[in-house]
Design a protein around this motif. Structure first.
Motif, PDB file in Angstrom:
ATOM      1  N   PHE A  62       1.279  -1.298   0.151  1.00 48.92           N
ATOM      2  CA  PHE A  62       0.162  -0.225  -0.187  1.00 48.92           C
ATOM      3  C   PHE A  62       0.419   1.046  -0.172  1.00 48.92           C
ATOM      4  O   PHE A  62       0.208   1.884  -0.788  1.00 48.92           O
ATOM      5  CB  PHE A  62      -0.768  -0.656   1.301  1.00 48.92           C
ATOM      6  CG  PHE A  62      -2.050  -1.551   1.406  1.00 48.92           C
ATOM      7  CD1 PHE A  62      -2.875  -0.878  -0.001  1.00 48.92           C
ATOM      8  CD2 PHE A  62      -2.068  -2.481   2.038  1.00 48.92           C
ATOM      9  CE1 PHE A  62      -3.556  -2.676   0.265  1.00 48.92           C
ATOM     10  CE2 PHE A  62      -3.252  -3.135   2.187  1.00 48.92           C
ATOM     11  CZ  PHE A  62      -3.672  -3.354   1.358  1.00 48.92           C
ATOM     12  N   THR A  64       3.839   1.571  -1.590  1.00 51.92           N
ATOM     13  CA  THR A  64       3.661   2.406  -2.545  1.00 51.92           C
ATOM     14  C   THR A  64       2.813   2.579  -3.538  1.00 51.92           C
ATOM     15  O   THR A  64       3.420   3.134  -4.850  1.00 51.92           O
ATOM     16  CB  THR A  64       4.295   0.414  -3.079  1.00 51.92           C
ATOM     17  OG1 THR A  64       5.772  -0.111  -2.174  1.00 51.92           O
ATOM     18  CG2 THR A  64       5.080   1.104  -4.476  1.00 51.92           C
ATOM     19  N   ASN A  65       1.960   2.112  -3.559  1.00 57.60           N
ATOM     20  CA  ASN A  65       0.994   2.892  -3.817  1.00 57.60           C
ATOM     21  C   ASN A  65       0.664   4.085  -4.397  1.00 57.60           C
ATOM     22  O   ASN A  65       0.781   4.822  -4.631  1.00 57.60           O
ATOM     23  CB  ASN A  65       0.050   2.281  -4.030  1.00 57.60           C
ATOM     24  CG  ASN A  65      -0.913   0.713  -4.956  1.00 57.60           C
ATOM     25  OD1 ASN A  65      -1.007   0.571  -5.942  1.00 57.60           O
ATOM     26  ND2 ASN A  65      -0.281  -0.428  -4.668  1.00 57.60           N
ATOM     27  N   LEU A  69       1.107   7.260  -6.503  1.00 51.63           N
ATOM     28  CA  LEU A  69      -0.048   8.219  -6.770  1.00 51.63           C
ATOM     29  C   LEU A  69       0.876   9.930  -5.903  1.00 51.63           C
ATOM     30  O   LEU A  69      -0.072  11.077  -6.730  1.00 51.63           O
ATOM     31  CB  LEU A  69      -1.100   7.977  -4.529  1.00 51.63           C
ATOM     32  CG  LEU A  69      -1.902   7.459  -5.745  1.00 51.63           C
ATOM     33  CD1 LEU A  69      -3.338   6.860  -4.234  1.00 51.63           C
ATOM     34  CD2 LEU A  69      -3.276   8.482  -6.632  1.00 51.63           C
ATOM     35  N   THR A 110      -8.180   8.882  -5.518  1.00 52.58           N
ATOM     36  CA  THR A 110      -7.595   7.320  -5.349  1.00 52.58           C
ATOM     37  C   THR A 110      -7.030   7.750  -3.749  1.00 52.58           C
ATOM     38  O   THR A 110      -7.064   6.622  -2.779  1.00 52.58           O
ATOM     39  CB  THR A 110      -6.688   7.138  -6.095  1.00 52.58           C
ATOM     40  OG1 THR A 110      -7.745   7.387  -7.655  1.00 52.58           O
ATOM     41  CG2 THR A 110      -5.871   5.803  -5.720  1.00 52.58           C
ATOM     42  N   GLU A 111      -6.256   8.851  -3.338  1.00 53.56           N
ATOM     43  CA  GLU A 111      -5.550   8.381  -2.174  1.00 53.56           C
ATOM     44  C   GLU A 111      -6.127   9.021  -0.930  1.00 53.56           C
ATOM     45  O   GLU A 111      -5.993   8.192   0.027  1.00 53.56           O
ATOM     46  CB  GLU A 111      -4.567   9.736  -1.712  1.00 53.56           C
ATOM     47  CG  GLU A 111      -3.305  10.015  -1.007  1.00 53.56           C
ATOM     48  CD  GLU A 111      -2.198  10.818  -1.004  1.00 53.56           C
ATOM     49  OE1 GLU A 111      -1.400  11.473  -0.354  1.00 53.56           O
ATOM     50  OE2 GLU A 111      -1.197  11.436  -1.851  1.00 53.56           O
ATOM     51  N   LEU A 114      -7.139   5.292  -0.076  1.00 50.28           N
ATOM     52  CA  LEU A 114      -6.497   4.046  -0.126  1.00 50.28           C
ATOM     53  C   LEU A 114      -5.752   4.546   1.248  1.00 50.28           C
ATOM     54  O   LEU A 114      -5.193   4.290   2.427  1.00 50.28           O
ATOM     55  CB  LEU A 114      -5.167   4.589  -0.748  1.00 50.28           C
ATOM     56  CG  LEU A 114      -3.524   3.496  -0.580  1.00 50.28           C
ATOM     57  CD1 LEU A 114      -3.208   2.490  -1.630  1.00 50.28           C
ATOM     58  CD2 LEU A 114      -2.325   4.462  -1.699  1.00 50.28           C
ATOM     59  N   VAL A 145      -7.265  -2.846  -3.273  1.00 51.46           N
ATOM     60  CA  VAL A 145      -6.346  -1.248  -4.338  1.00 51.46           C
ATOM     61  C   VAL A 145      -6.560  -0.723  -5.860  1.00 51.46           C
ATOM     62  O   VAL A 145      -6.947   0.730  -6.187  1.00 51.46           O
ATOM     63  CB  VAL A 145      -4.799  -1.727  -4.346  1.00 51.46           C
ATOM     64  CG1 VAL A 145      -3.972  -0.769  -5.507  1.00 51.46           C
ATOM     65  CG2 VAL A 145      -3.603  -1.459  -3.174  1.00 51.46           C
ATOM     66  N   SER A 146      -7.273  -1.824  -6.267  1.00 47.75           N
ATOM     67  CA  SER A 146      -7.826  -1.360  -7.513  1.00 47.75           C
ATOM     68  C   SER A 146      -9.330  -1.238  -6.931  1.00 47.75           C
ATOM     69  O   SER A 146      -9.696  -0.061  -8.305  1.00 47.75           O
ATOM     70  CB  SER A 146      -8.317  -3.450  -8.360  1.00 47.75           C
ATOM     71  OG  SER A 146      -7.086  -3.685  -8.771  1.00 47.75           O
ATOM     72  N   TRP A 149      -8.805   2.391  -6.635  1.00 44.79           N
ATOM     73  CA  TRP A 149      -8.589   3.722  -8.002  1.00 44.79           C
ATOM     74  C   TRP A 149      -9.787   3.960  -9.213  1.00 44.79           C
ATOM     75  O   TRP A 149      -9.931   4.640  -9.425  1.00 44.79           O
ATOM     76  CB  TRP A 149      -7.179   2.722  -8.918  1.00 44.79           C
ATOM     77  CG  TRP A 149      -5.668   3.394  -7.932  1.00 44.79           C
ATOM     78  CD1 TRP A 149      -5.315   2.193  -8.065  1.00 44.79           C
ATOM     79  CD2 TRP A 149      -4.819   3.899  -8.731  1.00 44.79           C
ATOM     80  NE1 TRP A 149      -3.711   2.579  -7.295  1.00 44.79           N
ATOM     81  CE2 TRP A 149      -4.000   3.905  -8.324  1.00 44.79           C
ATOM     82  CE3 TRP A 149      -5.038   5.232  -9.572  1.00 44.79           C
ATOM     83  CZ2 TRP A 149      -2.567   4.867  -8.220  1.00 44.79           C
ATOM     84  CZ3 TRP A 149      -3.860   6.087  -9.744  1.00 44.79           C
ATOM     85  CH2 TRP A 149      -2.019   5.872  -9.814  1.00 44.79           C
TER      86      TRP A 149
END
Length: 312
Positions: A62, A64-65, A69, A110-111, A114, A145-146, A149
């Protein structure tokens, strides 16, 4: 509904700090320093999370995502800001404005979600440690995560498209540093009450609800941490969770002050400073917050650096 307003101006003039030109050079220098820092810090987090075997866990997946972002988030606005700050013609084409609108709000939406998923991950790790590997398995992480997004993209496309349909009545001056939904709504002419209401309702689900879930998760985490008998275990849990909480407040604070009030009531300079904060300052600080308060990341960075120099 078409994505582009047929009666749109060819370009927008971004006024920024035109009334205070003395601010432009210091801001240009600050952005010129912070943008590379944000890029290098977030790229380092991504590389170390991928290369170090000890960081192959959902938490760092997470993270890393989040770093990816932040790279996209700050890149969607800073290069254009730097160009306009040192240019006499502070403009952005209508198409460029529309693209920035979609990208900036996709990353922002998205953030928001997340960060809520990351707090849920910490809740499961600390409050349900025996079930952690079962609940947060690789397939579930990818699904979460999908979903995040996809939700961010849906929010950005729907809100940006509706905003771009608003009549501008020949107005092409935006009192801002970039193209952002609240400022475009405020600039538009005619009836826009429905747009303001829709934005507020959507942002309750994108900002207020995730923040409430984060606070509820950390209330449970705090209760569980005080039950840990090991001082070292308690310290490690606090270190990991405090990093995430700092990031949450740095991002959600300015976001809520900007999006959970009607655009018509936003003050003149508020959008500029808030956008600089959650679009530039937060993505720059995130890698340092997670690195300085996390022994695993610091250790992994040291290992990667040593392996690079040893190979040379």
């Amino acid at each position: 509904m078409t994505l582009i307003n047929k009666s749109h101006p060819e370009e927008f003039i971004l006024l920024g700090f035109a009334d205070r030109p003395w601010l432009e050079l210091p801001l240009f220098i600050i952005l010129l320093i912070m943008y590379p820092m944000a890029m290098m810090g977030n790229i380092a987090i991504i590389l170390v999370s991928k290369l170090d075997p000890s960081l192959q866990s959902p938490m760092y997946f997470f993270l890393t995502n989040l770093s990816f972002l932040d790279i996209c988030y700050t890149t969607s606005i800073v290069p254009q800001m730097l160009f306009n700050l040192r240019s006499a013609k502070k403009t952005i084409s209508y198409m460029g404005c529309a693209v920035q609108l979609y990208f900036f709000h996709t990353m922002g939406g998205t953030e928001c979600l997340l960060l809520a998923i990351m707090s849920f991950d910490r809740y499961v790790a600390i409050c349900k440690p025996l079930h952690y590997n079962l609940i947060m398995n690789h397939h579930i992480c990818i699904l979460l995560v999908s979903t995040v997004w996809l939700s961010g993209m849906t929010y950005a496309v729907s809100e940006s498209t509706v905003t771009l349909q608003l009549p501008l009545c020949g107005l092409n001056k935006l009192d801002h540093l970039l193209c952002e939904i609240p400022v475009l709504i405020k600039t538009a002419c005619g009836e826009k009450g429905a747009n303001e209401l829709t934005l507020s309702v959507v942002c309750i689900f994108m900002l207020a609800v995730p923040l409430c879930l984060i606070l509820a998760s950390y209330a449970c985490i705090g209760h569980a941490v005080f039950k840990i008998k090991s001082t070292e275990g308690r310290k490690k849990a606090f270190g990991t969770c405090s990093s995430h909480l700092i990031v949450v407040f740095l991002f959600y604070g300015p976001g809520i002050s900007m999006y959970l009030q009607p655009p018509s009531s936003i003050s003149r300079d508020q959008p500029k400073f808030m956008a600089l904060f959650y679009g530039v300052v937060t993505p720059t600080l995130n890698p340092f917050i997670y690195t300085l308060r996390n022994k695993d990341v610091k250790g992994a960075l040291g290992n990667v650096a040593r392996s690079i120099f040893t190979s040379k």
